[in-house]
Write an enzyme that holds these catalytic residues in place. Structure first.
Site, PDB file in Angstrom:
ATOM      1  N   GLU A  57       7.849   2.298  -6.124  1.00 21.74           N
ATOM      2  CA  GLU A  57       7.965   1.906  -4.714  1.00 21.74           C
ATOM      3  C   GLU A  57       8.271   3.167  -3.907  1.00 21.74           C
ATOM      4  O   GLU A  57       8.907   4.096  -4.415  1.00 21.74           O
ATOM      5  CB  GLU A  57       9.094   0.860  -4.624  1.00 21.74           C
ATOM      6  CG  GLU A  57       9.435   0.338  -3.270  1.00 21.74           C
ATOM      7  CD  GLU A  57       8.331  -0.448  -2.594  1.00 21.74           C
ATOM      8  OE1 GLU A  57       7.324   0.196  -2.254  1.00 21.74           O
ATOM      9  OE2 GLU A  57       8.492  -1.652  -2.373  1.00 21.74           O
ATOM     10  N   PHE A  90      13.737   4.522  10.627  1.00 24.02           N
ATOM     11  CA  PHE A  90      12.376   4.055  10.380  1.00 24.02           C
ATOM     12  C   PHE A  90      11.497   5.267  10.128  1.00 24.02           C
ATOM     13  O   PHE A  90      11.326   6.124  10.991  1.00 24.02           O
ATOM     14  CB  PHE A  90      11.820   3.219  11.535  1.00 24.02           C
ATOM     15  CG  PHE A  90      10.519   2.579  11.154  1.00 24.02           C
ATOM     16  CD1 PHE A  90      10.502   1.418  10.389  1.00 24.02           C
ATOM     17  CD2 PHE A  90       9.315   3.177  11.484  1.00 24.02           C
ATOM     18  CE1 PHE A  90       9.301   0.862   9.976  1.00 24.02           C
ATOM     19  CE2 PHE A  90       8.110   2.620  11.081  1.00 24.02           C
ATOM     20  CZ  PHE A  90       8.103   1.459  10.327  1.00 24.02           C
ATOM     21  N   LYS A 104       0.813  -1.200   0.000  1.00 20.79           N
ATOM     22  CA  LYS A 104       0.000   0.000   0.000  1.00 20.79           C
ATOM     23  C   LYS A 104       0.855   1.263   0.000  1.00 20.79           C
ATOM     24  O   LYS A 104       0.394   2.332  -0.308  1.00 20.79           O
ATOM     25  CB  LYS A 104      -0.887   0.020   1.258  1.00 20.79           C
ATOM     26  CG  LYS A 104      -1.744  -1.207   1.429  1.00 20.79           C
ATOM     27  CD  LYS A 104      -2.423  -1.130   2.825  1.00 20.79           C
ATOM     28  CE  LYS A 104      -2.898  -2.466   3.253  1.00 20.79           C
ATOM     29  NZ  LYS A 104      -3.372  -2.419   4.679  1.00 20.79           N
ATOM     30  N   GLY A 105       2.102   1.097   0.406  1.00 24.55           N
ATOM     31  CA  GLY A 105       2.944   2.253   0.713  1.00 24.55           C
ATOM     32  C   GLY A 105       3.138   3.237  -0.430  1.00 24.55           C
ATOM     33  O   GLY A 105       3.325   4.433  -0.196  1.00 24.55           O
ATOM     34  N   ARG A 141      -0.015   6.651   7.300  1.00 26.64           N
ATOM     35  CA  ARG A 141       0.191   6.789   5.855  1.00 26.64           C
ATOM     36  C   ARG A 141      -0.338   8.125   5.338  1.00 26.64           C
ATOM     37  O   ARG A 141       0.074   8.605   4.284  1.00 26.64           O
ATOM     38  CB  ARG A 141      -0.538   5.668   5.091  1.00 26.64           C
ATOM     39  CG  ARG A 141      -0.023   4.269   5.379  1.00 26.64           C
ATOM     40  CD  ARG A 141      -0.619   3.298   4.360  1.00 26.64           C
ATOM     41  NE  ARG A 141      -0.536   1.909   4.784  1.00 26.64           N
ATOM     42  CZ  ARG A 141       0.512   1.114   4.564  1.00 26.64           C
ATOM     43  NH1 ARG A 141       1.573   1.577   3.947  1.00 26.64           N
ATOM     44  NH2 ARG A 141       0.498  -0.146   4.959  1.00 26.64           N
ATOM     45  N   ASP A 161      14.571  -1.051   1.283  1.00 29.86           N
ATOM     46  CA  ASP A 161      15.391  -1.341   2.454  1.00 29.86           C
ATOM     47  C   ASP A 161      16.348  -2.481   2.073  1.00 29.86           C
ATOM     48  O   ASP A 161      17.372  -2.232   1.426  1.00 29.86           O
ATOM     49  CB  ASP A 161      14.425  -1.727   3.594  1.00 29.86           C
ATOM     50  CG  ASP A 161      15.092  -1.822   4.937  1.00 29.86           C
ATOM     51  OD1 ASP A 161      15.881  -2.749   5.134  1.00 29.86           O
ATOM     52  OD2 ASP A 161      14.813  -0.978   5.808  1.00 29.86           O
ATOM     53  N   ASP A 171       3.993   3.507   6.651  1.00 31.22           N
ATOM     54  CA  ASP A 171       3.162   3.256   7.830  1.00 31.22           C
ATOM     55  C   ASP A 171       3.952   2.814   9.053  1.00 31.22           C
ATOM     56  O   ASP A 171       5.049   2.286   8.964  1.00 31.22           O
ATOM     57  CB  ASP A 171       2.133   2.164   7.513  1.00 31.22           C
ATOM     58  CG  ASP A 171       2.777   0.787   7.407  1.00 31.22           C
ATOM     59  OD1 ASP A 171       3.712   0.627   6.603  1.00 31.22           O
ATOM     60  OD2 ASP A 171       2.357  -0.127   8.149  1.00 31.22           O
TER      61      ASP A 171
HETATM   62  P1  IMP Z   1      12.652  -4.467   1.634  1.00 31.38           P
HETATM   63  O1  IMP Z   1      12.058  -5.681   0.999  1.00 31.38           O
HETATM   64  O2  IMP Z   1      13.469  -4.814   2.852  1.00 31.38           O
HETATM   65  O3  IMP Z   1      13.410  -3.604   0.669  1.00 31.38           O
HETATM   66  O4  IMP Z   1      11.445  -3.635   2.234  1.00 31.38           O
HETATM   67  C1  IMP Z   1      10.708  -2.761   1.476  1.00 31.38           C
HETATM   68  C2  IMP Z   1       9.343  -2.516   2.083  1.00 31.38           C
HETATM   69  O5  IMP Z   1       9.394  -2.443   3.512  1.00 31.38           O
HETATM   70  C3  IMP Z   1       8.826  -1.165   1.631  1.00 31.38           C
HETATM   71  O6  IMP Z   1       8.030  -1.330   0.483  1.00 31.38           O
HETATM   72  C4  IMP Z   1       8.016  -0.688   2.810  1.00 31.38           C
HETATM   73  O7  IMP Z   1       6.686  -1.125   2.680  1.00 31.38           O
HETATM   74  C5  IMP Z   1       8.647  -1.346   4.001  1.00 31.38           C
HETATM   75  N1  IMP Z   1       9.571  -0.414   4.693  1.00 31.38           N
HETATM   76  C6  IMP Z   1      10.929  -0.394   4.620  1.00 31.38           C
HETATM   77  N2  IMP Z   1      11.448   0.591   5.365  1.00 31.38           N
HETATM   78  C7  IMP Z   1      10.405   1.233   5.928  1.00 31.38           C
HETATM   79  C8  IMP Z   1      10.299   2.388   6.797  1.00 31.38           C
HETATM   80  O8  IMP Z   1      11.276   3.029   7.214  1.00 31.38           O
HETATM   81  N3  IMP Z   1       9.032   2.749   7.154  1.00 31.38           N
HETATM   82  C9  IMP Z   1       7.916   2.080   6.715  1.00 31.38           C
HETATM   83  N4  IMP Z   1       7.970   1.018   5.879  1.00 31.38           N
HETATM   84  C10 IMP Z   1       9.205   0.594   5.494  1.00 31.38           C
HETATM   85 MG    MG Z   2       6.225  -0.637  -0.033  1.00 32.57          MG
END
Ligand code: IMP
Ligand code: MG
Length: 178
Positions: free
Chosen positions: A100, A153, A44-45, A166, A104, A160
């Site tokens: 996106e 974070f 949803k982000g 959000r 992370d 979220d």
């Molecule tokens: P990854 O698979 O570890 O790259 O994570 C990516 C997903 O984790 C993003 O699409 C976000 O939904 C969530 N995410 C990563 N970092 C944050 C943050 O700092 N705040 C909120 N959501 C996050």
């Molecule tokens: Mg996301």
């Protein structure tokens, strides 16, 4: 209110966010001039970023979404990604842009990138508003980045905290995340 007992500090205000969004849109408008693109937003982000970005785009585009699950309500990646909702668009021969809001570990994007590429598109590129580059554990090519950020974070502007926040127009970081 869910935020009342938390210690938030503003990280990016809406003017800084707008500038980053406009900058990405300018690059996309130049790189995809005369082409058609399919934007694939990651629910949803990405909804807030995508809604702003799409209004700056001058290229012909379709809009579609996927819903992936890797985090649940946890704040760190579980490592396993599954597809909860797939795209409906036929992307064969099309130029695809994954939209996106934040990257992370890169696991979520890697999963989606490989999956979309297997459907025979003309190209697939990744667009993210924010990139925690130092946190990357899997290699995934990210071409369009709004801002490279530290390991914080973040919440607001689609991001979220356990499904809340959000709706905040600016982006904040949690000073004491636990
Ligand atoms: P990854 O698979 O570890 O790259 O994570 C990516 C997903 O984790 C993003 O699409 C976000 O939904 C969530 N995410 C990563 N970092 C944050 C943050 O700092 N705040 C909120 N959501 C996050
Ligand atoms: Mg996301």
């Amino acid at each position: 209110m869910v935020l009342d007992d938390k210690n938030f500090t503003k990280y990016l205000n809406r003017h800084e966010i707008d500038a980053a969004v406009q900058n990405i849109a300018n690059r996309l408008n130049a790189d995809y001039e005369g082409k058609e693109v399919v934007l694939v937003g990651v629910l949803k982000g990405a909804i807030v970023f995508m809604a702003d970005l799409v209004r700056h785009l001058k290229v012909d585009c379709e809009v579609d979404f996927v819903r992936l699950s890797s985090y649940g309500k946890a704040r760190t990646s579980s490592g396993t990604v599954s597809m909860l909702k797939d795209i409906q668009a036929d992307i064969r021969g099309k130029h695809v842009l994954i939209i996106e809001e934040i990257i992370d570990s890169g696991r979520t994007l890697k999963f989606l990138y490989d999956r979309l590429r297997a459907s025979g598109p003309a190209s697939v590129e990744i667009v993210t508003l924010l990139d925690k580059a130092a946190k990357r554990v899997v290699d995934v090519p990210v071409k369009y980045i709004g801002r490279t950020i530290e390991d914080q974070f973040l919440i607001g502007y689609g991001l979220d905290l356990e499904e809340y926040c959000r709706n905040l127009p600016d982006i904040y970081y949690l000073k004491y995340p636990n």
